[in-house]
Scaffold this motif. Structure first.
Motif, mmCIF file in Angstrom:
data_model
loop_
_atom_site.group_PDB
_atom_site.id
_atom_site.type_symbol
_atom_site.label_atom_id
_atom_site.label_comp_id
_atom_site.label_asym_id
_atom_site.label_seq_id
_atom_site.Cartn_x
_atom_site.Cartn_y
_atom_site.Cartn_z
ATOM 1 N N ALA A 56 17.104 9.454 21.057
ATOM 2 C CA ALA A 56 16.645 9.105 19.717
ATOM 3 C C ALA A 56 17.738 8.380 18.944
ATOM 4 C CB ALA A 56 16.211 10.362 18.964
ATOM 5 N N THR A 57 19.008 8.787 19.157
ATOM 6 C CA THR A 57 20.121 8.107 18.508
ATOM 7 C C THR A 57 20.256 6.675 19.007
ATOM 8 O OG1 THR A 57 21.308 10.206 18.279
ATOM 9 C CG2 THR A 57 22.609 8.191 18.076
ATOM 10 N N LEU A 58 20.069 6.495 20.313
ATOM 11 C CA LEU A 58 20.084 5.147 20.886
ATOM 12 C C LEU A 58 18.983 4.296 20.272
ATOM 13 C CD1 LEU A 58 20.992 3.073 23.073
ATOM 14 C CD2 LEU A 58 19.359 4.167 24.618
ATOM 15 N N ASP A 59 17.806 4.874 20.173
ATOM 16 C CA ASP A 59 16.665 4.162 19.598
ATOM 17 C C ASP A 59 16.894 3.878 18.121
ATOM 18 O OD1 ASP A 59 14.163 3.004 20.115
ATOM 19 O OD2 ASP A 59 13.112 4.707 19.235
ATOM 20 N N ALA A 60 17.572 4.834 17.449
ATOM 21 C CA ALA A 60 17.783 4.694 16.002
ATOM 22 C C ALA A 60 18.923 3.734 15.666
ATOM 23 C CB ALA A 60 18.081 6.058 15.389
ATOM 24 N N SER A 61 19.821 3.471 16.621
ATOM 25 C CA SER A 61 20.961 2.593 16.341
ATOM 26 C C SER A 61 20.497 1.211 15.903
ATOM 27 C CB SER A 61 21.850 2.466 17.587
ATOM 28 O OG SER A 61 22.412 3.703 17.936
ATOM 29 N N ALA A 95 3.233 5.139 14.601
ATOM 30 C CA ALA A 95 2.970 4.236 15.725
ATOM 31 C C ALA A 95 4.248 3.934 16.492
ATOM 32 C CB ALA A 95 2.343 2.941 15.212
ATOM 33 N N SER A 96 5.344 3.728 15.778
ATOM 34 C CA SER A 96 6.612 3.397 16.420
ATOM 35 C C SER A 96 7.138 4.557 17.257
ATOM 36 C CB SER A 96 7.648 3.007 15.354
ATOM 37 O OG SER A 96 8.897 2.750 15.938
ATOM 38 N N VAL A 97 7.122 5.753 16.676
ATOM 39 C CA VAL A 97 7.640 6.923 17.398
ATOM 40 C C VAL A 97 6.729 7.286 18.567
ATOM 41 C CG1 VAL A 97 8.249 9.360 17.192
ATOM 42 C CG2 VAL A 97 8.804 7.787 15.348
ATOM 43 N N PHE A 98 5.431 7.228 18.351
ATOM 44 C CA PHE A 98 4.492 7.545 19.429
ATOM 45 C C PHE A 98 4.629 6.539 20.575
ATOM 46 C CE2 PHE A 98 0.322 7.373 21.528
ATOM 47 C CZ PHE A 98 0.127 8.710 21.822
ATOM 48 N N SER A 99 4.798 5.263 20.243
ATOM 49 C CA SER A 99 4.931 4.234 21.271
ATOM 50 C C SER A 99 6.169 4.447 22.123
ATOM 51 C CB SER A 99 4.985 2.847 20.621
ATOM 52 O OG SER A 99 3.775 2.535 19.979
ATOM 53 N N ILE A 135 14.364 8.529 10.583
ATOM 54 C CA ILE A 135 14.275 9.950 10.216
ATOM 55 C C ILE A 135 13.330 10.694 11.151
ATOM 56 C CG2 ILE A 135 13.547 11.556 8.412
ATOM 57 C CD1 ILE A 135 14.396 9.397 6.356
ATOM 58 N N ILE A 136 12.126 10.159 11.326
ATOM 59 C CA ILE A 136 11.126 10.833 12.150
ATOM 60 C C ILE A 136 11.557 10.850 13.617
ATOM 61 C CG2 ILE A 136 8.741 10.759 12.948
ATOM 62 C CD1 ILE A 136 9.137 11.646 10.032
ATOM 63 N N GLY A 137 12.132 9.753 14.100
ATOM 64 C CA GLY A 137 12.534 9.677 15.500
ATOM 65 C C GLY A 137 13.580 10.710 15.861
ATOM 66 N N ILE A 138 14.606 10.846 15.027
ATOM 67 C CA ILE A 138 15.674 11.805 15.321
ATOM 68 C C ILE A 138 15.188 13.240 15.140
ATOM 69 C CG2 ILE A 138 17.910 12.640 14.512
ATOM 70 C CD1 ILE A 138 18.742 9.782 14.056
ATOM 71 N N VAL A 139 14.422 13.481 14.085
ATOM 72 C CA VAL A 139 13.874 14.833 13.881
ATOM 73 C C VAL A 139 12.957 15.211 15.042
ATOM 74 C CG1 VAL A 139 12.340 16.215 12.431
ATOM 75 C CG2 VAL A 139 14.092 14.774 11.373
ATOM 76 N N ALA A 197 21.917 8.844 6.434
ATOM 77 C CA ALA A 197 22.447 10.202 6.563
ATOM 78 C C ALA A 197 21.891 10.887 7.810
ATOM 79 C CB ALA A 197 22.116 11.016 5.312
ATOM 80 N N THR A 198 20.591 10.705 8.057
ATOM 81 C CA THR A 198 19.968 11.287 9.244
ATOM 82 C C THR A 198 20.542 10.688 10.516
ATOM 83 O OG1 THR A 198 17.906 11.552 7.996
ATOM 84 C CG2 THR A 198 17.760 11.743 10.388
ATOM 85 N N TYR A 199 20.778 9.387 10.503
ATOM 86 C CA TYR A 199 21.337 8.712 11.684
ATOM 87 C C TYR A 199 22.721 9.280 12.016
ATOM 88 C CZ TYR A 199 23.608 5.109 14.454
ATOM 89 O OH TYR A 199 24.321 4.434 15.416
ATOM 90 N N PHE A 200 23.595 9.370 11.003
ATOM 91 C CA PHE A 200 24.951 9.870 11.254
ATOM 92 C C PHE A 200 24.928 11.345 11.638
ATOM 93 C CE2 PHE A 200 26.143 6.160 8.534
ATOM 94 C CZ PHE A 200 26.873 5.494 9.514
#
Length: 511
Positions: free
Chosen positions: A76-81, A273-277, A399-403, A499-502
């Motif tokens: 998720a961190t990779l995706d969120a970067s 849609a993004s997280v589900f995909s 936020i949603i991806g990392i959570v 903040a969520t990313y870090f």
């Protein structure tokens, strides 16, 4: 279009020696449809590479976790970067795109994007998670420039209800084909070559092709600037510009309230849609108990099989309008799909979820982007407005991806609990969609998103009157405060995403 315009005021461009031979009066305001169609084809081909690449990472989730020895939170961190960089720079990119024009922004943006793609491919070659994050960050710099640029180009050639949605539909439909090919073939390429890094090298080759097309489009745009004086909105008479003579910060900060409602709908719908995909391939593997290759085909079909609906939808919106209603239908489809995935975890329930998702996901991008444009008073800041929409979407996705990754790691890597989060987000899009449809019955400012092409042309003076009331009416100060408040709320959401990313980096054991 715009035949009545005899004294064009297109943004200044350098026309070299030909400026002496082609005067302002010789520049035609009648842009041939053949030139418009060619521009749409070129821009759509430019976006093909990034769409292809976007389909790859989600399909390779299981492989990346295994080969790079990472967990769901790290993935998720990779995706969120990439999303982090977009949120950090996208607002600046939107303003700059409005100023310098979409064609120039696309030229350097795609070059940087390809450099990032090369670094990502190299990172997979040496199996380095940190190196892959670096590549994703650099790739994001390029993606930031191109995301706003291509739709800014469309907005300068086509007005709402006069070809804008149709061109969006064509580009997004072609993009879905690119994403489908990327996602469906990713695991096939990895298996056939025996090395999953070849998937990313293929993405590099595709991106180099888009760079060549971008160069052609840049030359084409300069050619058109020398020979055509631009066009006007047939309903309002507004001049459609590809670039501005100055930065329009004030107009960017005074976006109307319907714009923010559309952005709020997009916050819920696009994030789920993004997280589900990004998780669909792995979900299919677990629910259907199949190989990664087969799961890649199933998930790709669920996300992109509706590619043929997208151009049809664009034509429908251009002619018949009904944007608020389509957003509500999209939200209802997303909610039904997520409910089936959450409360029907059988093979049949998951299959039905994927099928409904294919339909609902096909409705979202075209109607959202077109509604963003239609809701705005000033076309010259469309790049900035679209950048705000992207900033909101990417902030929520981070936020949603990392959570969601953390929830999944604490649920033995299953999707039983995290799907509930998807249901809540989809329900949010339904609530906002219902609000928009309801308000359209009592407010002409919101109702104009529902207007057909014929109604919009007939009521062009009404649109101009509403715009004048927004700028100079008795409620102008209230409108200004509301617009600024929404902008501040967007900045707070963006900071929350950072903040969520870090936090995800700090707790993801990335060292």
């Amino acid at each position: 279009m715009g035949d009545e315009e005899k004294n064009p005021t297109v943004a200044d461009v350098s026309v070299g020696d030909e400026s002496d031979t082609i005067s302002e009066r010789q520049r035609s305001t009648n842009i041939p449809w053949s030139m418009k169609i060619l521009s749409v084809v070129l821009v759509s081909l430019v976006g093909f590479g990034s769409h292809w690449s976007s389909g790859v990472t989600g399909a390779m989730k299981s492989t990346l976790k295994k080969q790079l020895h990472i967990n769901n939170a790290q993935y998720a961190t990779l995706d969120a970067s990439e999303n982090f960089i977009k949120t950090a720079l996208i607002l600046v990119s939107g303003v700059v795109t409005d100023r310098i024009g979409g064609a120039r922004a696309m030229l350097w943006g795609n070059a940087v994007y390809s450099i990032g793609a090369i670094l990502i491919a190299a990172a997979t070659q040496v199996r380095s998670f940190k190196f892959m994050i670096v590549g994703s960050v650099i790739q994001a710099f390029g993606d930031v420039a191109t995301q706003c640029a291509q739709y800014k180009v469309f907005s300068s050639w086509f007005a709402p209800s006069n070809g804008f949605a149709s061109t969006l539909g064509f580009e997004l439909g072609l993009g879905k084909i690119g994403s489908f090919v990327g996602q469906a073939s990713a695991n096939v390429i990895a298996k056939r070559t025996g090395n999953f890094s070849w998937v990313y090298w293929c993405a590099v080759f595709i991106n180099l092709f888009t760079n060549a097309v971008t160069a052609v489009f840049y030359v084409f745009t300069n050619y058109c600037e020398r020979r055509y004086a631009g066009t006007n909105d047939p309903a309002t008479g507004e001049r459609l510009t590809e670039k501005n003579k100055k930065f329009e910060f004030t107009k960017m900060l005074r976006l109307p309230w319907p714009f923010w409602l559309v952005a709020l709908f997009s916050l819920f719908q696009t994030s789920v849609a993004s997280v589900f995909s990004s998780n669909a391939t792995e979900l299919a593997q677990k629910r259907f108990n199949i190989s990664a290759v087969t799961a890649g085909w199933y998930s790709a079909m669920s996300q992109y099989l509706g590619f043929f609906l997208v151009p049809i939808l664009g034509v429908f919106i251009d002619i018949l309008g009904q944007r608020n209603t389509i957003m509500l239908v999209c939200g209802l489809g997303m909610l039904l799909s997520m409910c089936l995935a959450a409360f029907g975890p059988s093979v049949g329930g998951t299959a039905a979820s994927f099928g409904i998702y294919a339909f609902a996901a096909s409705l979202g991008p075209t109607v959202i982007i077109d509604s963003i444009r239609t809701s705005m008073w000033y076309q010259e800041v469309f790049g900035s407005g679209y950048a705000i929409k992207i900033a909101i979407n990417n902030s929520m996705t981070i936020i949603i991806g990392i959570v969601a990754g953390v929830i999944q790691d604490h649920d033995n890597d299953s999707y039983n609990r995290v799907i509930i989060l998807y249901v809540v987000l989809a329900a949010g899009s339904v609530v906002v969609g219902m609000m928009m449809v309801g308000i359209s019955f009592v407010s002409p400012t919101m109702d104009r998103l529902q207007w057909t092409r014929k109604q919009r042309i007939i009521r062009g003076e009404k649109i101009n009157a509403l715009k004048e009331d927004f700028e100079q009416g008795e409620n102008r100060e209230r409108h200004r405060i509301f617009s600024l408040s929404c902008f501040v709320a967007m900045i707070i959401l963006l900071l929350g995403a950072w903040a969520t990313y870090f936090w995800g980096v700090a707790t993801g054991n990335n060292d």
